[in-house]
Enzyme design. Structure first.
Site, PDB file in Angstrom:
ATOM      1  N   LYS A 286      45.091  52.272  33.026  1.00 20.95           N
ATOM      2  CA  LYS A 286      43.797  52.837  32.641  1.00 20.95           C
ATOM      3  C   LYS A 286      43.970  54.110  31.822  1.00 20.95           C
ATOM      4  O   LYS A 286      43.152  54.400  30.945  1.00 20.95           O
ATOM      5  CB  LYS A 286      42.929  53.065  33.891  1.00 20.95           C
ATOM      6  CG  LYS A 286      42.536  51.772  34.623  1.00 20.95           C
ATOM      7  CD  LYS A 286      41.789  50.795  33.721  1.00 20.95           C
ATOM      8  CE  LYS A 286      41.327  49.544  34.436  1.00 20.95           C
ATOM      9  NZ  LYS A 286      40.634  48.586  33.556  1.00 20.95           N
TER      10      LYS A 286
ATOM     11  N   ILE B  46      32.501  51.181  41.492  1.00 21.11           N
ATOM     12  CA  ILE B  46      31.308  50.378  41.208  1.00 21.11           C
ATOM     13  C   ILE B  46      31.236  49.222  42.213  1.00 21.11           C
ATOM     14  O   ILE B  46      32.271  48.630  42.568  1.00 21.11           O
ATOM     15  CB  ILE B  46      31.361  49.813  39.764  1.00 21.11           C
ATOM     16  CG1 ILE B  46      31.637  50.934  38.743  1.00 21.11           C
ATOM     17  CG2 ILE B  46      30.080  49.057  39.421  1.00 21.11           C
ATOM     18  CD1 ILE B  46      30.598  52.034  38.661  1.00 21.11           C
TER      19      ILE B  46
ATOM     20  N   TYR C 205      47.851  50.369  38.224  1.00 18.86           N
ATOM     21  CA  TYR C 205      46.453  50.395  37.762  1.00 18.86           C
ATOM     22  C   TYR C 205      46.167  51.702  37.025  1.00 18.86           C
ATOM     23  O   TYR C 205      45.612  51.709  35.918  1.00 18.86           O
ATOM     24  CB  TYR C 205      45.522  50.234  38.967  1.00 18.86           C
ATOM     25  CG  TYR C 205      44.060  50.120  38.611  1.00 18.86           C
ATOM     26  CD1 TYR C 205      43.486  48.887  38.320  1.00 18.86           C
ATOM     27  CD2 TYR C 205      43.239  51.249  38.567  1.00 18.86           C
ATOM     28  CE1 TYR C 205      42.141  48.776  37.998  1.00 18.86           C
ATOM     29  CE2 TYR C 205      41.897  51.153  38.241  1.00 18.86           C
ATOM     30  CZ  TYR C 205      41.346  49.911  37.963  1.00 18.86           C
ATOM     31  OH  TYR C 205      40.004  49.803  37.640  1.00 18.86           O
TER      32      TYR C 205
HETATM   33  P1  NAP Z   1      35.567  41.873  39.066  1.00 17.27           P
HETATM   34  O1  NAP Z   1      34.229  41.817  39.713  1.00 17.27           O
HETATM   35  O2  NAP Z   1      36.781  41.474  39.824  1.00 17.27           O
HETATM   36  O3  NAP Z   1      35.489  41.055  37.693  1.00 17.27           O
HETATM   37  C1  NAP Z   1      36.618  40.915  36.864  1.00 17.27           C
HETATM   38  C2  NAP Z   1      36.592  39.529  36.262  1.00 17.27           C
HETATM   39  O4  NAP Z   1      37.757  39.413  35.406  1.00 17.27           O
HETATM   40  C3  NAP Z   1      36.730  38.430  37.330  1.00 17.27           C
HETATM   41  O5  NAP Z   1      35.882  37.347  37.032  1.00 17.27           O
HETATM   42  C4  NAP Z   1      38.198  38.046  37.204  1.00 17.27           C
HETATM   43  O6  NAP Z   1      38.479  36.724  37.638  1.00 17.27           O
HETATM   44  C5  NAP Z   1      38.413  38.194  35.721  1.00 17.27           C
HETATM   45  N1  NAP Z   1      39.832  38.224  35.374  1.00 17.27           N
HETATM   46  C6  NAP Z   1      40.877  38.637  36.145  1.00 17.27           C
HETATM   47  N2  NAP Z   1      42.042  38.446  35.501  1.00 17.27           N
HETATM   48  C7  NAP Z   1      41.723  37.921  34.295  1.00 17.27           C
HETATM   49  C8  NAP Z   1      42.504  37.476  33.202  1.00 17.27           C
HETATM   50  N3  NAP Z   1      43.853  37.537  33.218  1.00 17.27           N
HETATM   51  N4  NAP Z   1      41.876  36.983  32.119  1.00 17.27           N
HETATM   52  C9  NAP Z   1      40.518  36.889  32.090  1.00 17.27           C
HETATM   53  N5  NAP Z   1      39.726  37.262  33.119  1.00 17.27           N
HETATM   54  C10 NAP Z   1      40.326  37.780  34.209  1.00 17.27           C
HETATM   55  O7  NAP Z   1      35.881  43.363  38.554  1.00 17.27           O
HETATM   56  P2  NAP Z   1      34.916  44.538  38.036  1.00 17.27           P
HETATM   57  O8  NAP Z   1      34.807  45.529  39.119  1.00 17.27           O
HETATM   58  O9  NAP Z   1      33.711  43.987  37.394  1.00 17.27           O
HETATM   59  O10 NAP Z   1      35.888  45.179  36.953  1.00 17.27           O
HETATM   60  C11 NAP Z   1      35.743  44.981  35.560  1.00 17.27           C
HETATM   61  C12 NAP Z   1      36.540  46.053  34.853  1.00 17.27           C
HETATM   62  O11 NAP Z   1      36.055  47.339  35.229  1.00 17.27           O
HETATM   63  C13 NAP Z   1      38.035  46.042  35.195  1.00 17.27           C
HETATM   64  O12 NAP Z   1      38.789  46.347  34.046  1.00 17.27           O
HETATM   65  C14 NAP Z   1      38.164  47.168  36.200  1.00 17.27           C
HETATM   66  O13 NAP Z   1      39.444  47.735  36.209  1.00 17.27           O
HETATM   67  C15 NAP Z   1      37.131  48.139  35.660  1.00 17.27           C
HETATM   68  N6  NAP Z   1      36.659  49.092  36.653  1.00 17.27           N
HETATM   69  C16 NAP Z   1      36.107  48.677  37.828  1.00 17.27           C
HETATM   70  C17 NAP Z   1      35.690  49.612  38.748  1.00 17.27           C
HETATM   71  C18 NAP Z   1      35.091  49.236  40.062  1.00 17.27           C
HETATM   72  O14 NAP Z   1      35.002  50.115  40.940  1.00 17.27           O
HETATM   73  N7  NAP Z   1      34.644  48.003  40.280  1.00 17.27           N
HETATM   74  C19 NAP Z   1      35.844  50.969  38.470  1.00 17.27           C
HETATM   75  C20 NAP Z   1      36.395  51.359  37.269  1.00 17.27           C
HETATM   76  C21 NAP Z   1      36.804  50.407  36.352  1.00 17.27           C
HETATM   77  P3  NAP Z   1      39.023  36.525  39.145  1.00 17.27           P
HETATM   78  O15 NAP Z   1      37.919  36.996  40.047  1.00 17.27           O
HETATM   79  O16 NAP Z   1      39.297  35.065  39.211  1.00 17.27           O
HETATM   80  O17 NAP Z   1      40.266  37.391  39.253  1.00 17.27           O
END
Ligand code: NAP
Length: 250
Positions: free
Chosen positions: A160, A189, A156
């Protein structure tokens, strides 16, 4: 504010968390949104929320790890809405917690495929469509883990960090073609990515790592993302912007 009125925006990972918040805000600000996700039911849920506030959105199933699927997503956006001006390459996955020497090869490959290759495929097809539409703006969703390490998450963290270099390079290539490309780096988040996988005690410990003393919200990440996409950010390209409650200031 309807500053994205009539423009087309793709958001990947729009079925959940940060991507859903961005899709909803862009639609509220007038964009025609393609809410793309590997989970079509989740994408449809976001579209229903947008429709309930009279926004314009269509769901699209995409697996960002598959270049053909990403290409089809962009074709869909252009066919349905007549062009492409904005994209948020947001879909991403976490992965197992394991030291580098013990990190499973298949998980390493999967995380590279989704978090890094997926963003490259997005850029490749989105930029081509934006050039035909007269320009636009793109956000690649990185993380605070694009600038600092995190034990037991080598894949991861590597993806990033890599997104920052990809963002800078693509931004330099297309700055003269009216396409701005930036990266956003959220702290931890409050989304299903965290809450699905961690217990309440661990989430509390993560919250305490931020000087503001809490997790961020998807809407706080969306606010920065939409600012960077907007014309208010017209002189901002090729850079990485944190929204992290002071995490990396320590
Ligand atoms: P999330 O709630 O898990 O949402 C991610 C979405 O992307 C889910 O609907 C997931 O589907 C979908 N997904 C997964 N694999 C995919 C693929 N191969 N093709 C298309 N869609 C796909 O995550 P989030 O926290 O909102 O994260 C969104 C972004 O922010 C990510 O890049 C993450 O690394 C980044 N981020 C998150 C945080 C945090 O703390 N939450 C912090 C920093 C950065 P499924 O649920 O079916 O897998």
């Amino acid at each position: 504010m309807r500053d994205f009125e009539g423009k087309t925006a793709i958001v990947t990972g729009a079925g959940s968390g940060i991507g859903a918040a961005i899709a909803i805000e862009l639609a509220a600000r007038g964009a025609h949104v393609v809410a793309a996700d590997i989970d079509m039911v989740a994408a449809e849920t976001t579209v229903t929320k947008i429709a309930s506030t009279l926004g314009n959105a269509r769901a699209c199933r995409v697996d960002v790890a598959d270049p053909r699927s990403v290409e089809q997503m962009v074709v869909f956006a252009v066919e349905i809405f007549g062009g492409l001006q904005f994209a948020v390459n947001n879909a991403g996955i976490g992965g197992p917690s394991e030291t580098t020497a013990n990190y499973p090869l298949e998980d390493w490959q999967k995380i590279i495929d989704v978090n890094l290759n997926g963003v490259f495929y997005g850029l490749k097809y989105e930029i081509a469509a934006m050039l035909k539409s007269g320009g636009g703006a793109i956000i690649n969703m990185s993380s605070i883990l694009g600038s600092v390490g995190w034990e037991n998450a080598c894949a991861y963290v590597s993806t990033k960090h890599a997104l920052i270099g990809l963002t800078k390079t693509a931004a330099m290539e297309y700055a003269g073609h009216n396409i701005r490309i930036n990266a956003v780096g959220p702290g931890f988040i409050d989304t299903p990515l965290l809450t699905k996988n961690l217990d309440a005690e661990t989430i509390g410990q993560l919250a305490a790592l931020h000087p503001v003393g809490r997790l961020g919200t998807p809407e706080e990440v969306s606010a920065l993302t939409c600012f960077l996409l907007s014309t208010n950010a017209s002189f901002i390209t090729g850079s990485y912007h944190l929204v992290d409650g002071g995490y990396t200031a320590k």
